[in-house]
Design an enzyme around this catalytic site. Structure first.
Site, PDB file in Angstrom:
ATOM      1  N   CYS A  19       0.577  -1.609  -0.231  1.00  0.00           N
ATOM      2  CA  CYS A  19      -0.133   0.292  -0.448  1.00  0.00           C
ATOM      3  C   CYS A  19       0.553   1.538  -0.007  1.00  0.00           C
ATOM      4  O   CYS A  19      -0.142   1.745  -0.515  1.00  0.00           O
ATOM      5  CB  CYS A  19      -1.260  -0.125   0.655  1.00  0.00           C
ATOM      6  SG  CYS A  19      -0.107  -0.360   2.415  1.00  0.00           S
TER       7      CYS A  19
ATOM      8  N   CYS B 231      -2.480  -3.252   9.042  1.00  0.00           N
ATOM      9  CA  CYS B 231      -1.941  -1.643   9.223  1.00  0.00           C
ATOM     10  C   CYS B 231      -1.611  -2.275  10.478  1.00  0.00           C
ATOM     11  O   CYS B 231      -0.676  -1.349  11.444  1.00  0.00           O
ATOM     12  CB  CYS B 231      -2.587  -1.123   8.948  1.00  0.00           C
ATOM     13  SG  CYS B 231      -3.789  -0.347   7.470  1.00  0.00           S
TER      14      CYS B 231
HETATM   15 FE1  FES Z   1      -1.787  -0.421   4.142  1.00  0.00          FE
HETATM   16 FE2  FES Z   1      -2.725   0.466   6.076  1.00  0.00          FE
HETATM   17  S1  FES Z   1      -3.424   0.289   3.993  1.00  0.00           S
HETATM   18  S2  FES Z   1      -0.974   0.548   6.406  1.00  0.00           S
END
Ligand code: FES
Length: 213
Positions: A36, A107
């Protein structure tokens, strides 16, 4: 489709605790998630006598869950002895937020891994490191694989028995997975595996192999 967050996630995201950076920290770390692109950094102060985390601050360069998990983690870790703080799990952090959407569980893993790295940094600087988590060993490969979450199930690769075997030779790591190459999150999982094992000392390459049987 909109992602649904719990009240606690929204509370910590809207009003994050312990934001910032400690000057002259005793330990620091910055970790990122390749899938991400989000990043989080942590700085800690440790009381030399009690070995308790006396102060902790974070900076986030990421999503709402990244901010909320780092925020709740700093509250949870502050005042804890470093040996106890090292035992904090991403599941505990997630539970404190009343849960996270499966696609966002990584996360909380990122936040907890960053805290562990900051503590390792402190221990390394102070000659307190008993076992170096960055040594390239099968034990440490397994620990890294425990930090990789399958977004489809919200479980890590080891607990969910998705890894059939893993080994390394001369810094070249091979991980055999019990999923097909066309698994909806195969690419994501592969990137995360590489990211997690690539910081082991002496790492040269990572190869992920798939098996549908
Ligand atoms: Fe990757 Fe939150 S979407 S740390």
């Amino acid at each position: 489709m909109a992602i649904e967050y719990t009240k606690q996630v929204i509370k910590h995201f809207s009003n994050p605790r312990n934001v910032g950076e400690i000057k002259n920290p005793d330990g620091k770390s910055m970790e990122g998630n390749p899938a991400c692109g989000d990043m989080v950094s942590l700085t800690i102060k440790v009381d030399g006598k009690t070995k308790k985390i006396s102060d902790i601050k974070f900076k986030s360069y990421g999503c709402a869950s990244n901010i909320a998990t780092a925020s709740v983690l700093t509250e949870f870790a502050k005042g804890k002895k470093i040996d106890d703080a090292k035992e904090i799990t991403w599941k505990q952090v997630m539970d404190k937020l009343g849960g996270l959407p499966k696609i966002k569980i990584h996360c909380s893993v990122l936040a907890v891994d960053t805290l562990k790295s900051a503590i390792t940094d402190y221990e390394r600087k102070n000659g307190l490191l008993k076992e170096d988590p960055d040594v390239l060993s099968e034990k440490n490969i397994k620990l890294r694989l425990k930090s990789v979450v399958n977004p489809a199930t919200g479980a890590d690769l080891i607990s969910s028995n998705m890894v059939s075997s893993y080994f390394q030779k001369d810094g070249k790591i091979v991980v055999n997975l019990k999923i097909c190459k066309d698994h909806e999150y195969a690419e994501n999982i592969e990137e995360e595996i590489e990211e997690h094992v690539s910081t082991l000392n002496g790492f040269k390459s990572a190869k992920v192999k798939y098996s549908c049987k």
